[in-house]
Design an enzyme around this catalytic site. Structure first.
Site, PDB file in Angstrom:
ATOM      1  N   ASP A  51      60.962  54.437  39.415  1.00  0.00           N
ATOM      2  CA  ASP A  51      61.066  55.590  39.108  1.00  0.00           C
ATOM      3  C   ASP A  51      60.568  56.352  38.839  1.00  0.00           C
ATOM      4  OD1 ASP A  51      60.918  55.692  42.256  1.00  0.00           O
ATOM      5  OD2 ASP A  51      62.977  57.339  42.175  1.00  0.00           O
ATOM      6  N   TYR A  66      57.005  60.900  38.899  1.00  0.00           N
ATOM      7  CA  TYR A  66      57.347  62.101  39.617  1.00  0.00           C
ATOM      8  C   TYR A  66      55.954  62.674  39.799  1.00  0.00           C
ATOM      9  CZ  TYR A  66      61.971  60.244  40.388  1.00  0.00           C
ATOM     10  OH  TYR A  66      63.224  60.156  40.633  1.00  0.00           O
ATOM     11  N   HIS A 118      72.637  58.333  47.681  1.00  0.00           N
ATOM     12  CA  HIS A 118      71.868  57.855  48.418  1.00  0.00           C
ATOM     13  C   HIS A 118      72.651  56.151  48.559  1.00  0.00           C
ATOM     14  CE1 HIS A 118      68.030  59.312  48.148  1.00  0.00           C
ATOM     15  NE2 HIS A 118      68.247  58.589  46.763  1.00  0.00           N
TER      16      HIS A 118
END
Length: 279
Positions: A84, A87, A225
């Site tokens: 990641d 973004y 998560h």
């Protein structure tokens, strides 16, 4: 030794490995390999950072400042990114200014002018994933090296980078309105099977004192998560069978250290390079 750097709920992980026994290893040719020599005194130190690229916003710049200070104090050898990287939806292409604005112009400390080894996260796959893998970005900033899966041999340790996003079934079956760039993946089943085969062989052949595996998604996490069930089923058994010491990931925007109850594996989450509490 592990130390933690944080500010405003954003964190980076510093890992220092010490040993005086250097090892040379051989690995399977399918996983590209890079050499990263350790220090002459027999130590290795590096920063681990994930979930960061926001053009300096959401505490990214503040974390970068602290990384620079710790990097200088620890005399780091390189930086690991757990994915990641940009973004919200990766890069649009090789010329996307987000690369410079979220990477080159943010991590400016002298101590951070070292090699960065990066994997892709799920947000990176929502953009032009191939762009992040391109050699063109290395021409823009020579620190950058991002591949799907690869190995870094740092003499004291071997670090095995694993592309975990294609493991997660929901990205294919319920994309929640997102578009993923699956070019280069083909059949997910075949892609995962081949990757695990190559990883298993490379780990079994490794003679390194420390075996470290890096991926974007957590195997074990008590964060937002939680555990990634696909990795628990498919990746975790391989790590246990091959005496892996650490599994490092991002994805959960927090810092965690969890000890495995079934093996010596230590699970380290470092996924708060900028904004906290988000996917």
């Amino acid at each position: 030794m592990a130390d933690f750097i944080f500010k405003n709920n954003s964190m980076a992980l510093v890992l220092v490995i010490c040993s005086f026994g250097l090892c040379l290893v051989s690995t399977h040719a399918e996983l590209q390999r890079f050499e990263q020599p350790a220090k002459t005194e027999g130590t290795l130190s590096f920063l681990v950072l994930g979930d960061w690229g926001r053009k300096g916003a959401f505490n990214q710049s503040e974390v970068a400042v602290q990384m620079g200070r710790v990097g200088e104090k620890m005399d780091i050898d390189f930086v690991v990114s757990t994915g990641d990287n940009f973004y919200d939806n990766g890069l649009t292409g090789k010329q996307d200014r987000a690369f410079v604005e979220s990477f080159t112009q943010i991590y400016t400390a002298n101590s951070l002018q070292k090699q960065w080894y990066s994997v892709l996260g799920n947000h990176d796959y929502r953009g032009n994933a191939e762009a992040q893998l391109s050699r063109q970005l290395r021409k823009i900033d020579s620190r950058w090296l991002c591949l799907r899966s690869f190995i870094v041999n740092s003499e004291l340790a071997e670090i095995f980078f694993v592309d975990t996003t294609p493991f997660v079934k929901s990205y294919f079956t319920d994309a929640e309105g997102h578009t993923y760039d699956w070019r280069g993946i083909g059949s997910p089943r075949d892609y995962i099977a081949n990757l695990l085969k190559d990883l298993k062989l490379a780990l079994s052949e490794s003679k390194a004192k420390w075996k470290i595996v890096v991926g974007h998604h957590a195997i074990r996490s008590i964060g937002h998560h939680g555990d990634t069930e696909e990795l628990v089923r498919k990746l975790h058994p391989i790590l246990k069978a091959n005496n892996v010491d650490f599994y490092m990931n991002g994805h959960d925007h927090c810092l965690e250290h969890i000890s495995d109850t079934e093996s010596p594996i230590q699970f380290l989450t470092s996924g708060a390079g900028s904004k906290g509490m988000e996917g």
